[in-house]
Write a protein that holds these residues in place. Structure first.
Motif, short mmCIF file in Angstrom:
data_model
loop_
_atom_site.label_atom_id
_atom_site.label_comp_id
_atom_site.label_asym_id
_atom_site.label_seq_id
_atom_site.Cartn_x
_atom_site.Cartn_y
_atom_site.Cartn_z
N ALA A 75 0.84 -1.20 0.00
CA ALA A 75 0.00 0.00 0.00
C ALA A 75 0.87 1.25 0.00
O ALA A 75 0.57 2.24 -0.69
N GLY A 76 1.97 1.22 0.77
CA GLY A 76 2.87 2.36 0.82
C GLY A 76 3.53 2.63 -0.53
O GLY A 76 3.63 3.79 -0.96
N VAL A 77 3.95 1.58 -1.20
CA VAL A 77 4.58 1.75 -2.52
C VAL A 77 3.57 2.28 -3.52
O VAL A 77 3.88 3.14 -4.35
N VAL A 79 0.91 4.16 -2.89
CA VAL A 79 0.67 5.58 -2.59
C VAL A 79 1.84 6.43 -3.07
O VAL A 79 1.66 7.50 -3.63
N TYR A 80 3.05 5.93 -2.86
CA TYR A 80 4.25 6.69 -3.23
C TYR A 80 4.37 6.88 -4.74
O TYR A 80 4.85 7.92 -5.20
N THR A 81 3.96 5.86 -5.50
CA THR A 81 4.13 5.93 -6.96
C THR A 81 2.92 6.48 -7.68
O THR A 81 3.02 6.84 -8.86
N ALA A 82 1.76 6.54 -7.01
CA ALA A 82 0.54 7.06 -7.65
C ALA A 82 0.66 8.57 -7.83
O ALA A 82 1.09 9.27 -6.92
N ARG A 83 0.25 9.06 -8.96
CA ARG A 83 0.32 10.50 -9.22
C ARG A 83 -0.80 11.24 -8.50
O ARG A 83 -0.55 12.09 -7.66
N VAL A 84 -2.03 10.91 -8.85
CA VAL A 84 -3.18 11.53 -8.21
C VAL A 84 -4.16 10.43 -7.85
O VAL A 84 -4.94 9.99 -8.70
N PRO A 85 -4.14 9.91 -6.61
CA PRO A 85 -5.02 8.81 -6.22
C PRO A 85 -6.49 9.16 -6.42
O PRO A 85 -6.95 10.23 -6.04
N LEU A 146 4.74 -1.69 -9.99
CA LEU A 146 4.60 -0.26 -9.69
C LEU A 146 5.94 0.46 -9.79
O LEU A 146 6.03 1.56 -10.32
N MET A 147 6.98 -0.19 -9.27
CA MET A 147 8.31 0.41 -9.25
C MET A 147 8.84 0.60 -10.67
O MET A 147 9.46 1.62 -10.99
N LEU A 148 8.59 -0.37 -11.55
CA LEU A 148 9.06 -0.27 -12.93
C LEU A 148 8.33 0.84 -13.69
O LEU A 148 8.89 1.46 -14.59
#
Length: 204
Positions: A75-77, A79-85, A146-148
């Motif tokens: 969930a943290g990753v 949120v961190y990678t999402a632009r506008v949730p 998500l990271m990629l």
């Protein structure tokens, strides 16, 4: 060592969250919450093994707390990678996570098929044992995707932490099903080392 490693990681993540704002603050709060339950699980293990003088049964209450780490880091990753949730963006990752979990479960059934056939192992025992690789591996693959898509340093480090945990917990599940796990094995070291990338992220 396991206990203090998870406690230190939780505190470090919460302190990092305090000096940030917005999505970054939320992400680091979730990372802190991920390390927190692991610490609680360690307290349960410590009490049984060190104070009560008992071998921790499997499954135990501590397993529930350990397993919370995977979805919270995922969930943290996210949120961190999402632009506008948005609501739509919130539903899609949950669906993706569910698909990955099913795929990993099928893979585990194939890999662990031989030991899972033991009639002396209860259904609850097997379910909790399978829960480790299913939760951690699916969360790791989810974070990897998500990271990629958005290779930011914090997402990479959190995913690395989850990856080490996923590997260690998959090996642990196999050993538990084979009734071969003993405290002091190599995977115990991996559980400690897994926190290092997250610690590194708090220094960025």
């Amino acid at each position: 060592v396991w206990t203090f490693a998870s406690l230190g990681a939780s505190v470090a993540c919460f302190l990092t969250a305090r000096r940030l704002a917005g999505q970054e603050r939320t992400a680091w709060t979730l990372f802190g919450l991920a390390a927190g339950p692991w610490f609680v699980g360690q307290l349960v293990w410590d009490y049984l093994e060190l104070f009560a003088g008992e071998l921790t049964p499997f499954p135990a209450l501590s397993d529930l707390f350990y397993m919370l780490l995977a979805p919270l880091i995922a969930a943290g990753v996210w949120v961190y990678t999402a632009r506008v949730p948005t609501i739509a963006m919130s539903i899609k990752p949950l669906a993706d996570y569910g698909i990955l979990a099913v795929a990993v479960l099928l893979g585990c059934l194939v890999v662990f098929f031989d030991v899972a056939q033991d009639p002396e192992i209860s259904l609850l025992y097997k379910t909790v044992a399978f829960g480790y690789p299913v939760l951690f591996m699916s969360a790791f693959v989810f974070c990897l995707v998500l990271m990629l898509r958005a290779p930011r340093s914090t997402a990479v480090l959190a995913t690395l932490t989850l990856g080490v945990q996923a590997f260690a917990n998959t090996v642990y599940a196999r050993q538990v099903l084979e009734r071969g796990y003993e405290a002091g094995s190599v995977i115990d070291v991996l559980w400690v080392l897994a926190w290092l990338p997250l610690y590194a992220g708090t220094l960025l």
